[in-house]
Design a protein around this motif. Structure first.
Motif, mmCIF file in Angstrom:
data_model
loop_
_atom_site.group_PDB
_atom_site.id
_atom_site.type_symbol
_atom_site.label_atom_id
_atom_site.label_comp_id
_atom_site.label_asym_id
_atom_site.label_seq_id
_atom_site.Cartn_x
_atom_site.Cartn_y
_atom_site.Cartn_z
ATOM 1 N N LYS A 160 0.820 -1.210 0.000
ATOM 2 C CA LYS A 160 0.000 0.000 0.000
ATOM 3 C C LYS A 160 0.855 1.262 0.000
ATOM 4 O O LYS A 160 0.472 2.277 -0.569
ATOM 5 C CB LYS A 160 -0.940 -0.019 1.200
ATOM 6 C CG LYS A 160 -1.956 -1.149 1.118
ATOM 7 C CD LYS A 160 -2.725 -1.331 2.408
ATOM 8 C CE LYS A 160 -3.596 -2.575 2.307
ATOM 9 N NZ LYS A 160 -4.105 -2.996 3.600
ATOM 10 N N THR A 161 2.026 1.188 0.616
ATOM 11 C CA THR A 161 2.917 2.359 0.654
ATOM 12 C C THR A 161 4.121 2.231 -0.275
ATOM 13 O O THR A 161 4.736 3.226 -0.637
ATOM 14 C CB THR A 161 3.418 2.605 2.093
ATOM 15 O OG1 THR A 161 4.041 1.417 2.576
ATOM 16 C CG2 THR A 161 2.266 2.999 3.001
ATOM 17 N N LEU A 162 4.470 1.026 -0.651
ATOM 18 C CA LEU A 162 5.573 0.787 -1.582
ATOM 19 C C LEU A 162 4.956 0.629 -2.972
ATOM 20 O O LEU A 162 4.722 -0.472 -3.451
ATOM 21 C CB LEU A 162 6.341 -0.470 -1.161
ATOM 22 C CG LEU A 162 7.678 -0.749 -1.810
ATOM 23 C CD1 LEU A 162 8.653 0.394 -1.586
ATOM 24 C CD2 LEU A 162 8.263 -2.035 -1.251
ATOM 25 N N THR A 163 4.685 1.743 -3.597
ATOM 26 C CA THR A 163 3.918 1.790 -4.843
ATOM 27 C C THR A 163 4.800 1.497 -6.055
ATOM 28 O O THR A 163 6.027 1.564 -5.964
ATOM 29 C CB THR A 163 3.297 3.181 -5.015
ATOM 30 O OG1 THR A 163 4.365 4.136 -5.155
ATOM 31 C CG2 THR A 163 2.405 3.548 -3.838
ATOM 32 N N PRO A 164 4.206 1.210 -7.205
ATOM 33 C CA PRO A 164 4.996 1.042 -8.424
ATOM 34 C C PRO A 164 5.885 2.253 -8.711
ATOM 35 O O PRO A 164 7.042 2.093 -9.107
ATOM 36 C CB PRO A 164 3.933 0.844 -9.507
ATOM 37 C CG PRO A 164 2.787 0.210 -8.788
ATOM 38 C CD PRO A 164 2.779 0.877 -7.431
ATOM 39 N N ARG A 165 5.366 3.438 -8.484
ATOM 40 C CA ARG A 165 6.152 4.656 -8.709
ATOM 41 C C ARG A 165 7.360 4.711 -7.774
ATOM 42 O O ARG A 165 8.465 5.055 -8.185
ATOM 43 C CB ARG A 165 5.275 5.890 -8.504
ATOM 44 C CG ARG A 165 5.995 7.216 -8.746
ATOM 45 C CD ARG A 165 5.116 8.362 -8.278
ATOM 46 N NE ARG A 165 4.858 9.510 -9.051
ATOM 47 C CZ ARG A 165 4.852 9.736 -10.339
ATOM 48 N NH1 ARG A 165 5.129 8.789 -11.151
ATOM 49 N NH2 ARG A 165 4.579 10.894 -10.864
ATOM 50 N N GLU A 166 7.150 4.338 -6.512
ATOM 51 C CA GLU A 166 8.236 4.360 -5.523
ATOM 52 C C GLU A 166 9.324 3.340 -5.864
ATOM 53 O O GLU A 166 10.510 3.645 -5.801
ATOM 54 C CB GLU A 166 7.684 4.108 -4.119
ATOM 55 C CG GLU A 166 8.723 3.991 -3.037
ATOM 56 C CD GLU A 166 9.556 5.247 -2.812
ATOM 57 O OE1 GLU A 166 10.688 5.124 -2.303
ATOM 58 O OE2 GLU A 166 9.088 6.364 -3.158
ATOM 59 N N VAL A 167 8.920 2.127 -6.227
ATOM 60 C CA VAL A 167 9.905 1.096 -6.576
ATOM 61 C C VAL A 167 10.683 1.525 -7.820
ATOM 62 O O VAL A 167 11.910 1.403 -7.870
ATOM 63 C CB VAL A 167 9.239 -0.279 -6.778
ATOM 64 C CG1 VAL A 167 10.249 -1.318 -7.247
ATOM 65 C CG2 VAL A 167 8.576 -0.744 -5.478
ATOM 66 N N ALA A 168 9.987 2.054 -8.810
ATOM 67 C CA ALA A 168 10.667 2.529 -10.024
ATOM 68 C C ALA A 168 11.635 3.663 -9.689
ATOM 69 O O ALA A 168 12.738 3.724 -10.251
ATOM 70 C CB ALA A 168 9.636 2.980 -11.059
ATOM 71 N N ALA A 169 11.252 4.544 -8.776
ATOM 72 C CA ALA A 169 12.142 5.641 -8.374
ATOM 73 C C ALA A 169 13.405 5.099 -7.709
ATOM 74 O O ALA A 169 14.510 5.609 -7.934
ATOM 75 C CB ALA A 169 11.403 6.600 -7.435
ATOM 76 N N ARG A 170 13.259 4.052 -6.908
ATOM 77 C CA ARG A 170 14.430 3.449 -6.259
ATOM 78 C C ARG A 170 15.340 2.794 -7.289
ATOM 79 O O ARG A 170 16.566 2.883 -7.192
ATOM 80 C CB ARG A 170 13.984 2.443 -5.197
ATOM 81 C CG ARG A 170 13.295 3.107 -4.017
ATOM 82 C CD ARG A 170 12.849 2.115 -2.982
ATOM 83 N NE ARG A 170 12.009 2.745 -1.976
ATOM 84 C CZ ARG A 170 11.649 2.170 -0.841
ATOM 85 N NH1 ARG A 170 12.058 0.947 -0.560
ATOM 86 N NH2 ARG A 170 10.874 2.802 0.017
ATOM 87 N N ILE A 171 14.746 2.128 -8.263
ATOM 88 C CA ILE A 171 15.551 1.525 -9.332
ATOM 89 C C ILE A 171 16.286 2.616 -10.107
ATOM 90 O O ILE A 171 17.476 2.487 -10.403
ATOM 91 C CB ILE A 171 14.672 0.663 -10.260
ATOM 92 C CG1 ILE A 171 14.217 -0.587 -9.520
ATOM 93 C CG2 ILE A 171 15.403 0.303 -11.553
ATOM 94 C CD1 ILE A 171 13.217 -1.450 -10.277
ATOM 95 N N PHE A 172 15.579 3.694 -10.426
ATOM 96 C CA PHE A 172 16.206 4.785 -11.163
ATOM 97 C C PHE A 172 17.372 5.380 -10.368
ATOM 98 O O PHE A 172 18.439 5.656 -10.919
ATOM 99 C CB PHE A 172 15.177 5.866 -11.500
ATOM 100 C CG PHE A 172 15.739 7.000 -12.294
ATOM 101 C CD1 PHE A 172 16.131 6.820 -13.613
ATOM 102 C CD2 PHE A 172 15.916 8.257 -11.721
ATOM 103 C CE1 PHE A 172 16.672 7.861 -14.352
ATOM 104 C CE2 PHE A 172 16.463 9.301 -12.446
ATOM 105 C CZ PHE A 172 16.835 9.096 -13.769
ATOM 106 N N LYS A 173 17.189 5.556 -9.074
ATOM 107 C CA LYS A 173 18.247 6.118 -8.222
ATOM 108 C C LYS A 173 19.487 5.226 -8.240
ATOM 109 O O LYS A 173 20.611 5.708 -8.390
ATOM 110 C CB LYS A 173 17.729 6.293 -6.792
ATOM 111 C CG LYS A 173 18.723 6.914 -5.865
ATOM 112 C CD LYS A 173 18.133 7.102 -4.477
ATOM 113 C CE LYS A 173 19.184 7.671 -3.539
ATOM 114 N NZ LYS A 173 18.708 7.752 -2.160
ATOM 115 N N ILE A 174 19.272 3.918 -8.097
ATOM 116 C CA ILE A 174 20.409 2.989 -8.143
ATOM 117 C C ILE A 174 21.043 3.001 -9.532
ATOM 118 O O ILE A 174 22.269 2.973 -9.675
ATOM 119 C CB ILE A 174 19.977 1.563 -7.751
ATOM 120 C CG1 ILE A 174 19.555 1.516 -6.281
ATOM 121 C CG2 ILE A 174 21.103 0.563 -8.005
ATOM 122 C CD1 ILE A 174 18.911 0.201 -5.866
ATOM 123 N N SER A 175 20.218 3.057 -10.577
ATOM 124 C CA SER A 175 20.753 3.017 -11.954
ATOM 125 C C SER A 175 21.694 4.176 -12.228
ATOM 126 O O SER A 175 22.672 4.018 -12.957
ATOM 127 C CB SER A 175 19.620 2.976 -12.976
ATOM 128 O OG SER A 175 18.998 4.246 -13.100
#
Length: 194
Positions: A118-133
């Protein structure tokens, strides 16, 4: 996870050229398996922490061992979904060091599993991937990911509820399967990645 837990054992097995394997169907049957370059074409290391194995890579190279890494580098630190591993920052530094030693073509980044709450949304996970990338730019040529399969694995359900306050606060044993990604979430996430 041989690189993290058994790197010295593995290096010694390479030096000796064999290892013993116990038959899971008959625990009394043990076979000796050759692991020399004339028998083994390539070794794939799957790990969340290859750091302990890095010191042995020059010896593996000198022995003619062909290998590459599937390095799982997730960012679920806030949710405490992967306890007992180094911090994201530390693993990023290890990733960079490994890339400098073996090259980006032999290092695959895995963000696995992709999961939503509910709080770990698709947008949030994608943002974390982008940050690591952004940190890994030039260190790898490939990102591999897969979505968590909660329904099929009861052990995963128990683990999430037992060890993750994040999941326990949002789900109980009757509702944990709701954390399975929906088609809409998958499509939304794919849109962010593209």
């Amino acid at each position: 996870d041989i690189p993290n837990y058994y790197s010295e054992w593995f290096y010694n097995r390479i030096k000796e050229g064999f290892l013993y394997v116990r038959n899971p169907m008959n625990v009394h049957q043990i076979s000796e398996i050759k692991i020399t370059p004339d028998v083994v074409d390539c070794i794939v290391f799957w790990t969340k922490n290859p750091k302990p194995l890095i010191r042995y890579l020059p010896e593996l190279d000198a022995a003619g061992v062909h290998y590459y890494f599937q390095f799982t580098l997730n960012d679920y630190q806030q949710e405490n979904l992967e306890p007992n591993i180094p911090s994201v920052e530390s693993r990023i530094q290890t990733f960079k060091k490994l890339a400098s030693l073996i090259g980006p073509e032999r290092l695959i980044w895995r963000f696995d599993p992709v999961l939503f709450t509910k709080t770990l949304t698709p947008r949030e996970v994608a943002a974390r991937i982008f940050k690591i990338s952004k940190e890994l730019k030039g260190c790898t040529n490939r990102l591999v990911f897969s979505f968590i399969d909660i329904k099929a694995y009861k052990k995963v359900q128990r683990h999430l509820l037992k060890y993750s306050e994040h999941f326990a606060a949002q789900y109980d044993s009757a509702s944990i399967e709701e954390a399975e990604p929906t088609a809409e979430q998958v499509e939304e996430f794919a849109g962010y990645l593209s």
